[in-house]
Scaffold this active site. Structure first.
Site, PDB file in Angstrom:
ATOM      1  CB  ALA A   1       0.357  21.126   3.349  1.00 47.02           C
TER       2      ALA A   1
ATOM      3  CB  THR B   1      -4.680  23.322   5.514  1.00 45.28           C
ATOM      4  OG1 THR B   1      -3.471  23.040   4.782  1.00 45.28           O
ATOM      5  CG2 THR B   1      -4.906  22.213   6.536  1.00 45.28           C
TER       6      THR B   1
ATOM      7  CB  VAL C   1       1.919  19.103  -2.696  1.00 42.64           C
ATOM      8  CG1 VAL C   1       2.345  20.529  -2.984  1.00 42.64           C
ATOM      9  CG2 VAL C   1       2.963  18.383  -1.864  1.00 42.64           C
ATOM     10  CE  LYS C   2      -6.497  23.064  -1.213  1.00 42.53           C
ATOM     11  NZ  LYS C   2      -7.175  23.761  -0.106  1.00 42.53           N
ATOM     12  CG  LEU C   3       1.005  22.389  -6.560  1.00 39.20           C
ATOM     13  CD1 LEU C   3       1.675  21.712  -7.762  1.00 39.20           C
ATOM     14  CD2 LEU C   3       1.998  23.300  -5.857  1.00 39.20           C
TER      15      LEU C   3
END
Ligand code: G3P
Length: 221
Positions: A60, A27, A86-88
């Site tokens: 996310a 997402t 965790v998307k960075l």
């Protein structure tokens, strides 16, 4: 190649899950905004996706701009469900955050990767997933698949001391999926619309119509 679905839409995730092809979900803020979701509903929404896809990685994203902010958001997001990744976005701050989070065992999906050096830096910093974008190159008249090939190859050249998988992102066409698989990309994250495109072929439709017509003849014989 593994298939992730690139959406925050629960119905779309359920549909892909029912096909038995789903290996994960990605997402981003734009995809969540597209669902019409509000800020207050974001966390329960992500938890719902994580429950539906128990055991599968669900990315996310945080919009924090500092390393400390990214780390704090990442810890919080990861506390919502075990399977949150965790998307960075790739930048100096996110490299430092990734380095710290990897030591804590919080997996990072480094996103908005548009070059091989960015991918190498992300992998070296400890990213569990690296997401090179394809379609956005095509949008500016460049060849996203050529760039993807470089990223897949440079990551394949080295052992980073931890598992790193390439998620082909910004996938817009069935041909992007074909090319990603030919290159040996580990994963393609694909919107439902493009998964449907992958499923369809005019010769399949023609074949079914012919079988149906011939079966009518058998029934009436
Ligand atoms: O996973 C990243 C992806 O959602 C970006 O796709 O179509 O907005 O370039 P797109």
């Amino acid at each position: 190649m593994k298939f992730f679905i690139d959406t925050a839409d629960i119905d779309e995730i359920e549909q892909a899950r029912s096909w038995g092809i789903l290996d994960g979900v990605t997402t981003n803020p734009s995809l969540y905004a597209k669902t019409g979701g509000r800020l207050a509903d974001f966390e329960p929404h992500m938890q719902r996706i994580c429950e539906l896809c128990a055991g599968l990685p669900v990315s996310a994203e945080t919009c924090a701009k500092t390393t400390d902010g990214m780390i704090a958001d990442a810890r919080h997001l990861h506390s919502l469900a075990d399977n949150i990744v965790v998307k960075l976005p790739i930048c100096a701050e996110s490299l430092a955050a990734t380095h710290a989070l990897a030591k804590e065992g919080i997996p990072v999906n480094m996103t908005l990767v548009f070059s091989a050096p960015q991918a190498l830096l992300a992998a070296r910093a400890g990213a569990r997933y690296v997401s090179p974008f394809v379609g956005r190159f095509d949008d500016i008249g460049e060849d996203g698949i050529e760039r993807l090939a470089e990223t897949v190859q440079v990551l394949r050249n080295y052992d980073f001391g931890h598992e790193v998988e390439v998620i082909t992102a910004s996938v817009r066409t069935a041909n992007h999926v074909t090319q990603a698989a030919l290159l040996g990309a580990d994963i393609a994250t694909v919107p439902l619309k493009t998964l449907m495109q992958c499923l369809a072929h005019p010769l399949t439709e023609q074949g079914v119509a012919k079988f149906d017509a011939d079966w009518e003849k058998v029934k009436n014989a």
